[in-house]
Design a protein around this motif. Structure first.
Motif, PDB file in Angstrom:
ATOM      1  N   UNK A 718      28.933 -34.887 -17.492  1.00  0.00           N
ATOM      2  CA  UNK A 718      27.771 -35.070 -16.602  1.00  0.00           C
ATOM      3  C   UNK A 718      26.492 -35.247 -17.404  1.00  0.00           C
ATOM      4  N   UNK A 719      26.347 -34.453 -18.481  1.00  0.00           N
ATOM      5  CA  UNK A 719      25.157 -34.573 -19.344  1.00  0.00           C
ATOM      6  C   UNK A 719      25.130 -35.934 -20.010  1.00  0.00           C
ATOM      7  N   UNK A 720      26.256 -36.337 -20.567  1.00  0.00           N
ATOM      8  CA  UNK A 720      26.323 -37.606 -21.295  1.00  0.00           C
ATOM      9  C   UNK A 720      26.147 -38.801 -20.362  1.00  0.00           C
ATOM     10  N   UNK A 721      26.498 -38.618 -19.071  1.00  0.00           N
ATOM     11  CA  UNK A 721      26.339 -39.709 -18.098  1.00  0.00           C
ATOM     12  C   UNK A 721      24.893 -39.858 -17.639  1.00  0.00           C
ATOM     13  N   UNK A 723      22.880 -37.306 -16.049  1.00  0.00           N
ATOM     14  CA  UNK A 723      22.647 -36.692 -14.733  1.00  0.00           C
ATOM     15  C   UNK A 723      21.148 -36.684 -14.430  1.00  0.00           C
ATOM     16  N   UNK A 724      20.781 -36.988 -13.171  1.00  0.00           N
ATOM     17  CA  UNK A 724      19.362 -37.100 -12.822  1.00  0.00           C
ATOM     18  C   UNK A 724      18.628 -35.774 -12.976  1.00  0.00           C
ATOM     19  N   UNK A 725      19.360 -34.644 -12.912  1.00  0.00           N
ATOM     20  CA  UNK A 725      18.770 -33.324 -13.150  1.00  0.00           C
ATOM     21  C   UNK A 725      19.360 -32.768 -14.444  1.00  0.00           C
ATOM     22  N   UNK A 726      18.799 -33.212 -15.562  1.00  0.00           N
ATOM     23  CA  UNK A 726      19.360 -32.836 -16.861  1.00  0.00           C
ATOM     24  C   UNK A 726      19.225 -31.341 -17.124  1.00  0.00           C
ATOM     25  N   UNK A 727      18.208 -30.727 -16.603  1.00  0.00           N
ATOM     26  CA  UNK A 727      18.030 -29.280 -16.805  1.00  0.00           C
ATOM     27  C   UNK A 727      19.223 -28.523 -16.222  1.00  0.00           C
ATOM     28  N   UNK A 728      19.563 -28.846 -14.983  1.00  0.00           N
ATOM     29  CA  UNK A 728      20.710 -28.174 -14.340  1.00  0.00           C
ATOM     30  C   UNK A 728      22.015 -28.513 -15.039  1.00  0.00           C
ATOM     31  N   UNK A 729      22.174 -29.778 -15.438  1.00  0.00           N
ATOM     32  CA  UNK A 729      23.404 -30.210 -16.093  1.00  0.00           C
ATOM     33  C   UNK A 729      23.597 -29.467 -17.420  1.00  0.00           C
ATOM     34  N   UNK A 752      18.051 -27.367 -25.635  1.00  0.00           N
ATOM     35  CA  UNK A 752      17.887 -28.750 -25.171  1.00  0.00           C
ATOM     36  C   UNK A 752      17.443 -28.761 -23.699  1.00  0.00           C
ATOM     37  N   UNK A 753      17.975 -27.840 -22.916  1.00  0.00           N
ATOM     38  CA  UNK A 753      17.611 -27.751 -21.498  1.00  0.00           C
ATOM     39  C   UNK A 753      16.124 -27.459 -21.326  1.00  0.00           C
ATOM     40  N   UNK A 755      13.731 -28.646 -22.750  1.00  0.00           N
ATOM     41  CA  UNK A 755      12.930 -29.874 -22.820  1.00  0.00           C
ATOM     42  C   UNK A 755      12.713 -30.456 -21.422  1.00  0.00           C
ATOM     43  N   UNK A 756      13.540 -30.059 -20.466  1.00  0.00           N
ATOM     44  CA  UNK A 756      13.484 -30.631 -19.118  1.00  0.00           C
ATOM     45  C   UNK A 756      12.977 -29.644 -18.063  1.00  0.00           C
ATOM     46  N   UNK A 757      12.858 -28.365 -18.459  1.00  0.00           N
ATOM     47  CA  UNK A 757      12.402 -27.366 -17.508  1.00  0.00           C
ATOM     48  C   UNK A 757      12.573 -25.986 -18.098  1.00  0.00           C
ATOM     49  N   UNK A 758      12.421 -24.985 -17.243  1.00  0.00           N
ATOM     50  CA  UNK A 758      12.581 -23.610 -17.732  1.00  0.00           C
ATOM     51  C   UNK A 758      12.940 -22.701 -16.571  1.00  0.00           C
ATOM     52  N   UNK A 759      13.577 -21.584 -16.898  1.00  0.00           N
ATOM     53  CA  UNK A 759      13.900 -20.559 -15.899  1.00  0.00           C
ATOM     54  C   UNK A 759      14.128 -19.249 -16.635  1.00  0.00           C
ATOM     55  N   UNK A 760      13.993 -18.155 -15.916  1.00  0.00           N
ATOM     56  CA  UNK A 760      14.199 -16.843 -16.528  1.00  0.00           C
ATOM     57  C   UNK A 760      15.634 -16.681 -17.010  1.00  0.00           C
ATOM     58  N   UNK A 761      16.589 -17.254 -16.270  1.00  0.00           N
ATOM     59  CA  UNK A 761      18.000 -17.096 -16.657  1.00  0.00           C
ATOM     60  C   UNK A 761      18.284 -17.792 -17.987  1.00  0.00           C
ATOM     61  N   UNK A 762      17.688 -18.981 -18.190  1.00  0.00           N
ATOM     62  CA  UNK A 762      17.878 -19.692 -19.458  1.00  0.00           C
ATOM     63  C   UNK A 762      17.246 -18.915 -20.607  1.00  0.00           C
ATOM     64  N   UNK A 763      16.015 -18.427 -20.389  1.00  0.00           N
ATOM     65  CA  UNK A 763      15.332 -17.644 -21.434  1.00  0.00           C
ATOM     66  C   UNK A 763      16.091 -16.360 -21.729  1.00  0.00           C
ATOM     67  N   UNK A 764      16.611 -15.732 -20.674  1.00  0.00           N
ATOM     68  CA  UNK A 764      17.386 -14.495 -20.859  1.00  0.00           C
ATOM     69  C   UNK A 764      18.661 -14.762 -21.645  1.00  0.00           C
ATOM     70  N   UNK A 765      19.346 -15.881 -21.328  1.00  0.00           N
ATOM     71  CA  UNK A 765      20.558 -16.244 -22.072  1.00  0.00           C
ATOM     72  C   UNK A 765      20.253 -16.494 -23.542  1.00  0.00           C
ATOM     73  N   UNK A 766      19.155 -17.184 -23.808  1.00  0.00           N
ATOM     74  CA  UNK A 766      18.782 -17.463 -25.203  1.00  0.00           C
ATOM     75  C   UNK A 766      18.428 -16.184 -25.942  1.00  0.00           C
ATOM     76  N   UNK A 767      17.792 -15.240 -25.271  1.00  0.00           N
ATOM     77  CA  UNK A 767      17.492 -13.924 -25.876  1.00  0.00           C
ATOM     78  C   UNK A 767      18.788 -13.205 -26.243  1.00  0.00           C
ATOM     79  N   UNK A 768      19.724 -13.143 -25.300  1.00  0.00           N
ATOM     80  CA  UNK A 768      20.984 -12.420 -25.526  1.00  0.00           C
ATOM     81  C   UNK A 768      21.855 -13.111 -26.563  1.00  0.00           C
TER      82      UNK A 768
END
Length: 792
Positions: A718-721, A723-729, A752-753, A755-768
């Motif tokens: 989906x990412x390589x194709x 996807x119109x919502x790359x952040x979610x993909x 990489x995500x 670059x397209x947006x942000x969320x607490x869950x992504x930041x939390x995952x990167x912290x962990x």
């Protein structure tokens, strides 16, 4: 000398007209259609031209015709002649005609100004500068750049031509010239009635320039008064009676006002007119409610206006006996503006302010400005008065010229014009609704070829409709826009709200065809065929039904109800209204079903590539697609399932690429995950680059099958194709990598995500993740990012 003066008049006229040369390829905008392509007589050329003189000019429009309001048959006749010559209406022809008319009007006005000023022995630069200032004034853009405003140009051209002939024939006014003057002025009134006030200007010219006594000046009006009487008799005979006062604040802010409030509001608006003459910015094609508020004498600007107009009346009084040209200029302005001044309840017009209303009064303004400058230079005994006057006025005329060219650009097309009004008059309800209407129409046009491309137009239209109702309030008296509003809501897929709006429309307009038709269409898409049938039948008895689509959709509805007899009946009625291959195909299919092969053969075209069986297949496919778009997924699954065994026979997924993805999505929505996976796998094999299919397969693999390797595979696809919502993909892919303990890869994907947006869950995952691999520096960085995110 005379030849030189004529040369300058022509040069200035060319300059004024030249500012509009770029409009030659503009489209129709605003009310152009009521005189051209929405007019049932002018679009027939000269075949019915006499009808134009027998009825009111609003009687011929195809949208809400009425035999009241205006009587401008000569203008309509010119449109009929235009159609007769060119064989069709083309906006370019209309724009070129307007520019030519403006050029000739400036020639006539220039000659009149020169003759008037010569009578008072004013230097030649005075009338030429008056003409130049008038020619470039930005307030004229609405008249010249709008094809419909040919009426104002024609009326002004005929009226000033009559005045020029009258003035040049001083004391030598033969019967023949009186008839010619009367005929030209009558044509002026038949073009547009606003020039009726120029009768007063004739009397003023006789008094101030010809030095006639008051009574003799009034007698000079006789050649103009007679055609006015004839015109008013014709108008009274032709037009039906109608209310002369607009009964809603949305048409006039003065509605319901009296006494001090009415006077104060009028004075405030009069001041706005003067402001636009001096400083024509910003300009708008509309100034409706609530651009202006009801005023009181607590507003200092009302007092400024009162004092200013009081001073003007004083100047008129003071200079009247001495025949001061300042008095003439002021009287010229007041007389020609009076018809738009909303002086009494009975004379209230349907507009708070209109730039086009200053088309003739702006000549008085130009006269006063240039003559005032000349008198100032004279008083200060300035040498080379012409050069100084030109230097003083040149910046003004350059600024006016630039503004005129720039302002005329908004008349390029309907979207440009309506969107400009939203910017320059953002609190006017009408600017928002007209912009919404144009966006809706544009969306409907684009939707024929691309539903996705049409959606942004519908989305913006919904915003504009909402803003319009916000300005007018909950009980806005504009129920005619509810059905179009619902259409825009359907365009963005908001069926639930569209139904609410359509039902509200029917409460206010119980006999509205469009609302019943659209509610029927929604019921059909939702699989409520009995309800759809009932509403379609009701729509046929509504006001001004559009028979072809109503008959056609009734036929389709009866097909769904397995009532072949009625389906045939309404398809045949639809075919009688409009030839359409699909109708013949459906009739051939139905008659075959009924066993009437001869009748079926009569509808089957040799060129028709579809068999009876394929027609049935296509009808079911469309029913499934309609249900899917309406988010009735259970019905979509049912319809798609009926043709699953036949799809390969009629072209397969190669011919219908959206079938398996839509079928799979509908199954997901009905919680049949196993069946959905089967359809998505078929779709994936056919097109691995479909990011929506890959995402759904990844979700099923992750949540249902717990097969995280497959989930990673599909999410990565989906990412390589793209996807119109790359952040979610990318977030999906990162989550699949975490579960497989691929921390390094997961960190790379989550970063990489970002670059397209942000969320607490992504930041939390990167912290962990960074904590897990021992990268304390990055761990602290994402901890700070999380804290900042929480504090916002």
């Amino acid at each position: 000398m005379k030849q030189k003066v004529i040369f300058w008049i022509i040069a200035i006229s060319l300059l004024g007209a030249g500012l509009y040369f770029h409009t030659y390829d503009y489209e129709y905008t605003g009310d152009d259609g009521i005189y051209a392509y929405f007019n049932r007589v002018t679009q027939k050329g000269l075949s019915e031209w006499t009808e134009l003189f027998k009825y009111g000019s609003m009687n011929f429009i195809t949208i809400n015709p009425v035999n009241t309001s205006i009587y401008r048959p000569f203008t309509l006749l010119t449109f009929a002649v235009e159609y007769q010559i060119f064989g069709e209406f083309n906006a370019s022809n209309g724009h070129v005609i307007n520019v030519v008319l403006y050029f000739f009007l400036l020639l006539i006005v220039g000659k009149l100004l020169v003759d008037l000023c010569s009578k008072k022995e004013l230097p030649i630069f005075v009338p030429l500068l008056i003409l130049a200032l008038y020619a470039v004034h930005p307030l004229h853009t609405e008249v010249v750049a709008s094809v419909k405003s040919r009426d104002t140009l024609l009326a002004s051209l005929f009226a000033f031509s009559a005045i020029l002939i009258w003035f040049k024939s001083e004391n030598r006014l033969t019967l023949g010239k009186q008839i010619l003057i009367g005929f030209l002025f009558f044509l002026s009134l038949l073009s547009k009635e606003e020039t009726i006030t120029l009768m007063a200007v004739v009397a003023f010219i006789a008094y101030f320039f010809q030095n006639k006594k008051v009574l003799d000046s009034l007698k000079e009006v006789i050649p103009f008064f007679i055609p006015v009487v004839i015109y008013m008799i014709c108008r009274a005979f032709v037009l039906d009676s109608a209310a002369t006062v607009y009964d809603s604040k949305i048409n006039s802010i003065l509605y319901g006002l009296s006494g001090g409030e009415r006077l104060a509001t009028n004075l405030y608006i009069y001041l706005q007119y003067l402001k636009l003459l001096v400083f024509p910015h910003p300009l708008s094609w509309d100034y409706s409610f609530s651009h202006f508020d009801v005023q009181s004498f607590q507003n200092p600007l009302v007092w400024v206006s009162l004092i200013l107009f009081g001073a003007l009346f004083y100047l008129v009084y003071k200079g009247f006996k001495s025949r001061s040209l300042f008095s003439f200029g002021i009287l010229f302005y007041l007389a020609t503006f009076s018809i738009f001044a909303n002086l009494t309840q009975s004379l209230t017009i349907g507009s708070n302010l209109g730039e086009r209303f200053l088309f003739i009064p702006s000549l008085a303004f130009s006269f006063l400005l240039v003559y005032g400058l000349y008198r100032l230079l004279l008083n200060f005994q300035v040498k080379q008065q012409a050069m100084v006057a030109i230097l003083v006025l040149l910046p003004v005329m350059l600024a006016f010229s630039w503004k005129t060219v720039d302002r005329a650009k908004v008349w390029k097309d309907a979207i440009a014009l309506s969107s400009s009004g939203v910017k320059t008059a953002p609190t006017s309800w009408r600017t928002h609704v007209m912009y919404a209407e144009e966006l809706r129409l544009k969306g409907a046009e684009i939707k024929k070829t691309s539903v996705d491309s049409a959606k942004p137009y519908y989305e913006e239209a919904v915003k504009q409709y909402d803003r319009m109702y916000q300005i007018l309030g909950k009980d806005a008296p504009v129920s005619q826009y509810l059905a179009p509003f619902a259409e825009a809501l359907l365009g963005v897929g908001d069926t639930a709200r569209a139904k609410v709006v359509l039902n509200e429309s029917l409460k206010k307009l119980p006999n509205n065809y469009f609302s019943k038709f659209k509610l029927a269409a929604i019921s059909y898409e939702e699989g409520e065929y009995e309800k759809a049938k009932s509403l379609y039948l009701e729509s046929l008895n509504a006001e001004k039904p559009d028979l072809h689509p109503a008959y056609k959709n009734l036929g389709l509805t009866y097909m769904r109800l397995n009532d072949n007899a009625n389906a045939i009946k309404y398809f045949e009625l639809a075919l009688a209204e409009k030839e359409e291959p699909e109708l013949r195909r459906n009739l051939a299919y139905l008659y075959t079903e009924e066993g009437d092969l001869d009748k079926a053969a009569s509808y089957k075209s040799e060129d028709d590539e579809y068999s009876v069986e394929e027609t049935a297949f296509l009808l079911t496919m469309r029913a499934g697609n309609d249900a899917f778009e309406a988010k009735n997924f259970a019905l979509a699954v049912s319809e798609y399932g009926k043709i699953e065994s036949e799809i390969e026979e009629f072209g397969g997924a190669e011919k219908y690429p959206s079938y398996y993805p839509a079928y799979g999505k509908a199954l997901i929505e009905t919680r049949d995950t196993l069946a959905a996976k089967t359809k998505f796998l078929i779709a994936y094999q056919l097109d691995p680059t479909n990011s929506v299919v890959s995402t759904n397969l990844g979700t099923i693999a992750f949540l249902k099958d717990k097969n995280y390797a497959d989930a990673e595979k599909y999410f990565r696809a989906a990412v390589e194709a793209g996807h119109e919502d790359q952040f979610s993909a990318l977030t999906n892919l990162g989550t699949a990598l975490i579960v497989q303990r691929k921390e390094e890869e997961a960190i790379e994907v989550f970063e990489e995500a970002l670059k397209y947006g942000s969320s607490k869950s992504v930041l939390s995952n990167l912290f962990l993740l960074n904590k897990a691999i021992g990268n304390e520096e990055r761990m602290k960085y994402y901890q700070e990012q999380l804290q900042n995110s929480s504090s916002q």
